[in-house]
Design a protein around this motif. Structure first.
Motif, PDB file in Angstrom:
ATOM      1  N   PHE A 248     -94.462   6.650  34.292  1.00 28.70           N
ATOM      2  CA  PHE A 248     -93.823   7.424  33.257  1.00 28.70           C
ATOM      3  C   PHE A 248     -94.739   8.452  32.600  1.00 28.70           C
ATOM      4  CE2 PHE A 248     -91.473   3.334  33.265  1.00 28.70           C
ATOM      5  CZ  PHE A 248     -90.346   3.841  33.869  1.00 28.70           C
ATOM      6  N   GLY A 249     -95.937   8.650  33.152  1.00 30.77           N
ATOM      7  CA  GLY A 249     -96.799   9.695  32.628  1.00 30.77           C
ATOM      8  C   GLY A 249     -96.099  11.039  32.699  1.00 30.77           C
ATOM      9  N   ALA A 250     -96.228  11.819  31.635  1.00 29.35           N
ATOM     10  CA  ALA A 250     -95.480  13.067  31.543  1.00 29.35           C
ATOM     11  C   ALA A 250     -95.787  14.006  32.700  1.00 29.35           C
ATOM     12  CB  ALA A 250     -95.793  13.750  30.214  1.00 29.35           C
ATOM     13  N   SER A 251     -96.996  13.944  33.228  1.00 27.95           N
ATOM     14  CA  SER A 251     -97.365  14.879  34.280  1.00 27.95           C
ATOM     15  C   SER A 251     -96.853  14.487  35.654  1.00 27.95           C
ATOM     16  CB  SER A 251     -98.900  14.983  34.335  1.00 27.95           C
ATOM     17  OG  SER A 251     -99.466  13.731  34.667  1.00 27.95           O
ATOM     18  N   SER A 252     -96.380  13.255  35.804  1.00 21.96           N
ATOM     19  CA  SER A 252     -96.009  12.791  37.139  1.00 21.96           C
ATOM     20  C   SER A 252     -94.583  12.276  37.254  1.00 21.96           C
ATOM     21  CB  SER A 252     -96.969  11.669  37.560  1.00 21.96           C
ATOM     22  OG  SER A 252     -96.922  10.612  36.635  1.00 21.96           O
ATOM     23  N   THR A 253     -93.817  12.384  36.178  1.00 19.65           N
ATOM     24  CA  THR A 253     -92.487  11.783  36.177  1.00 19.65           C
ATOM     25  C   THR A 253     -91.599  12.329  37.289  1.00 19.65           C
ATOM     26  OG1 THR A 253     -92.563  11.370  33.801  1.00 19.65           O
ATOM     27  CG2 THR A 253     -90.389  11.448  34.819  1.00 19.65           C
ATOM     28  N   GLU A 254     -91.584  13.646  37.450  1.00 24.61           N
ATOM     29  CA  GLU A 254     -90.622  14.241  38.362  1.00 24.61           C
ATOM     30  C   GLU A 254     -90.982  14.100  39.837  1.00 24.61           C
ATOM     31  OE1 GLU A 254     -87.663  15.472  37.671  1.00 24.61           O
ATOM     32  OE2 GLU A 254     -88.046  14.784  35.633  1.00 24.61           O
ATOM     33  N   ASP A 255     -92.273  13.951  40.148  1.00 24.18           N
ATOM     34  CA  ASP A 255     -92.658  14.005  41.550  1.00 24.18           C
ATOM     35  C   ASP A 255     -92.988  12.637  42.152  1.00 24.18           C
ATOM     36  OD1 ASP A 255     -94.954  13.547  40.181  1.00 24.18           O
ATOM     37  OD2 ASP A 255     -96.184  14.983  41.292  1.00 24.18           O
ATOM     38  N   MET A 256     -92.749  11.564  41.391  1.00 28.50           N
ATOM     39  CA  MET A 256     -93.086  10.238  41.906  1.00 28.50           C
ATOM     40  C   MET A 256     -91.848   9.566  42.479  1.00 28.50           C
ATOM     41  SD  MET A 256     -95.781   9.082  38.958  1.00 28.50           S
ATOM     42  CE  MET A 256     -96.275   7.600  39.797  1.00 28.50           C
ATOM     43  N   ALA A 257     -91.600   9.798  43.735  1.00 33.87           N
ATOM     44  CA  ALA A 257     -90.408   9.246  44.386  1.00 33.87           C
ATOM     45  C   ALA A 257     -90.698   7.847  44.912  1.00 33.87           C
ATOM     46  CB  ALA A 257     -89.984  10.157  45.529  1.00 33.87           C
ATOM     47  N   PHE A 258     -89.647   7.068  45.028  1.00 35.83           N
ATOM     48  CA  PHE A 258     -89.786   5.699  45.534  1.00 35.83           C
ATOM     49  C   PHE A 258     -88.568   5.384  46.390  1.00 35.83           C
ATOM     50  CE2 PHE A 258     -92.036   1.773  45.243  1.00 35.83           C
ATOM     51  CZ  PHE A 258     -91.090   0.761  45.356  1.00 35.83           C
ATOM     52  N   ASN A 259     -88.745   4.517  47.357  1.00 37.43           N
ATOM     53  CA  ASN A 259     -87.637   4.130  48.227  1.00 37.43           C
ATOM     54  C   ASN A 259     -86.711   3.185  47.479  1.00 37.43           C
ATOM     55  OD1 ASN A 259     -85.948   3.105  50.182  1.00 37.43           O
ATOM     56  ND2 ASN A 259     -87.527   3.096  51.756  1.00 37.43           N
ATOM     57  N   THR A 260     -85.604   3.701  46.984  1.00 32.58           N
ATOM     58  CA  THR A 260     -84.719   2.925  46.138  1.00 32.58           C
ATOM     59  C   THR A 260     -83.848   1.945  46.914  1.00 32.58           C
ATOM     60  OG1 THR A 260     -83.025   4.664  46.214  1.00 32.58           O
ATOM     61  CG2 THR A 260     -84.616   4.738  44.417  1.00 32.58           C
ATOM     62  N   GLN A 261     -83.991   1.888  48.230  1.00 34.42           N
ATOM     63  CA  GLN A 261     -83.225   0.927  49.006  1.00 34.42           C
ATOM     64  C   GLN A 261     -83.955  -0.403  49.134  1.00 34.42           C
ATOM     65  OE1 GLN A 261     -80.021   1.581  49.883  1.00 34.42           O
ATOM     66  NE2 GLN A 261     -80.496   3.392  48.650  1.00 34.42           N
ATOM     67  N   VAL A 262     -85.163  -0.513  48.595  1.00 30.83           N
ATOM     68  CA  VAL A 262     -85.966  -1.725  48.730  1.00 30.83           C
ATOM     69  C   VAL A 262     -86.008  -2.482  47.404  1.00 30.83           C
ATOM     70  CG1 VAL A 262     -88.253  -2.634  49.266  1.00 30.83           C
ATOM     71  CG2 VAL A 262     -87.382  -0.665  50.512  1.00 30.83           C
ATOM     72  N   PRO A 263     -85.591  -3.735  47.379  1.00 32.82           N
ATOM     73  CA  PRO A 263     -85.691  -4.519  46.146  1.00 32.82           C
ATOM     74  C   PRO A 263     -87.132  -4.613  45.657  1.00 32.82           C
ATOM     75  CG  PRO A 263     -84.227  -5.611  47.698  1.00 32.82           C
ATOM     76  CD  PRO A 263     -84.877  -4.479  48.448  1.00 32.82           C
ATOM     77  N   LEU A 264     -87.286  -4.626  44.338  1.00 34.59           N
ATOM     78  CA  LEU A 264     -88.594  -4.704  43.702  1.00 34.59           C
ATOM     79  C   LEU A 264     -88.700  -6.012  42.938  1.00 34.59           C
ATOM     80  CD1 LEU A 264     -91.278  -3.518  42.607  1.00 34.59           C
ATOM     81  CD2 LEU A 264     -89.926  -2.437  40.798  1.00 34.59           C
ATOM     82  N   LEU A 265     -89.657  -6.861  43.335  1.00 35.17           N
ATOM     83  CA  LEU A 265     -89.906  -8.119  42.637  1.00 35.17           C
ATOM     84  C   LEU A 265     -91.116  -7.933  41.736  1.00 35.17           C
ATOM     85  CD1 LEU A 265     -89.367 -11.146  42.150  1.00 35.17           C
ATOM     86  CD2 LEU A 265     -90.824 -11.633  44.138  1.00 35.17           C
TER      87      LEU A 265
END
Length: 294
Positions: A266-283
Motif C-alpha cells: 500500500f505504499g503510495a509510490s507502488s500502489t498502482e503497479d503492484m499486480a498479483f495473480n488474483t486467481q490464487v488463494p492467499l493463506l
C-alpha cells in the motif's frame, strides 16, 4: 449449536467428536459467496463446521431527512432468511449462523476469540490489483490484527487439488509462524509441494543455505516435499507474481507482519503497479511474536 457431533462405536457407545470450525464472514456479495463455496470444499475434506457471520450496522439518516427507522427486529429476520438460503445450498455441511449488530471487523475479532476456529475464510473483490482488492476492505483490516490463519479467496477460484504451495518467508525461524499445522494439513492431504520463496537482498543480508532452510522447514512440515528458492527482488508482490506464473502455483502463503507485507503493497509510490495473480488463494499466517505483543 454445541460444536460437537456424535457417532457410535461397535457396541453402540456414543463417541463425541470435537468439530473444527471455519468462520466465513459474508455480505452476500459475489466474492463472499465464492469464499463460502471454497470453505464448503474445505469443510467436506477436513470435517469442518462452518460458522457463517453477518455483521451489520444500522445507517443513520440525516436529521433533516424523514426516513423510516430501522431496527434489529426489522433487519435480522431478513438476514436470517438469506443465510438459511445460503446454507441450503450445502446440505451436507453443518452450519452455525451468527448475526451481530456492529462493525464487521470488531465482530469478527470477537467471534474468533469466542470460537477459536481453525481459520477464517474471506473473499476478495473482483479487481485486477491486489491493492484495489484489499484497500478499505474488511479483509485488510482483519489481516492487520489477526491471531489465527486467514484464507483469502479470489473471485472465480474454486476448491480443487492443491499441487504447489508457495511460502513467501524471509526467515528460517518457522517456529515463529502461527498456523504451520494448518499448512502441513493442507499440503499432506493434497500431496502438495511447498516452495519456500525468500526475497532477502543478497547485497545487504547474506542468505542461509537452501539445505538449512529445508531442514528447518522439515521440522514443521513432516513428510511434505519442499524446495527452496532464493530470489533478489525489492518488490514482494511483483516477485510473488512472477514466481506464481512461472511455477503455476495453486496457493500463496505469507506472514503479513514478517516482511511488512501491507506496507509494501500500500505504499503510495507502488500502489498502482503492484499486480498479483488474483486467481490464487492467499493463506495469511499470523506472526507469533505479534500475537504475543497484541
Amino acid at each position: 449449536m454445541c460444536g460437537v457431533i456424535c457417532k457410535f462405536d461397535s457396541i453402540n457407545h456414543i463417541i463425541f467428536l470435537e468439530m473444527k470450525k471455519i468462520i466465513v464472514p459474508t455480505d452476500f456479495s459475489p466474492g463472499a459467496n465464492n469464499a463460502l463455496a471454497y470453505a464448503a470444499g474445505l469443510a467436506r475434506e477436513f470435517n469442518y463446521h462452518i460458522v457463517l457471520l453477518r455483521a451489520y450496522e444500522i445507517p443513520m439518516p440525516p436529521v433533516e431527512v424523514p426516513a423510516p427507522v430501522l431496527s434489529p427486529e426489522i433487519i435480522e429476520p431478513e438476514l436470517h432468511t438469506k443465510m438459511d438460503a445460503f446454507a441450503a445450498d450445502y446440505p451436507d455441511i453443518i452450519f452455525e449462523k451468527v448475526i451481530k449488530q456492529g462493525d464487521a471487523v470488531n465482530e469478527l475479532i470477537k467471534l474468533v476469540a469466542q470460537t477459536k476456529p481453525a481459520m477464517v475464510v474471506m473473499g476478495m473483490r473482483g479487481a485486477g490489483k491486489l491493492s484495489r482488492i484489499f484497500v478499505g476492505s474488511t479483509t485488510t483490516s482483519y489481516m492487520r490484527m489477526m491471531k489465527l490463519p486467514l484464507l483469502v479467496i479470489p473471485l472465480g477460484a474454486s476448491y480443487k487439488q492443491i499441487k504447489k504451495i508457495v511460502l513467501a518467508a524471509d526467515t528460517t525461524d518457522f517456529e515463529t509462524i502461527g498456523g504451520m499445522p494448518l499448512l502441513e494439513q493442507l499440503a499432506t492431504a493434497h500431496h502438495a509441494r511447498v516452495s519456500v520463496l525468500s526475497f532477502n537482498n543478497y547485497k545487504v543480508k547474506p542468505l542461509v543455505s537452501k539445505d538449512h532452510t529445508r531442514i528447518k522447514l522439515g521440522e514443521h512440515l513432516h513428510d511434505v516435499e519442499t524446495v527452496v528458492h532464493f530470489e533478489e527482488h525489492d518488490n514482494v508482490v511483483e516477485g510473488i507474481n512472477a514466481h506464481v506464473d512461472k511455477y503455476h502455483s495453486d496457493m500463496v502463503v505469507m506472514v503479513p507482519h514478517q516482511h511488512t507485507f501491507l506496507e509494501r503493497i500500500f505504499g503510495a509510490s507502488s500502489t498502482e503497479d503492484m499486480a498479483f495473480n488474483t486467481q490464487v488463494p492467499l493463506l495469511a499466517l499470523p506472526d507469533k511474536k505479534v500475537m504475543t505483543l497484541s
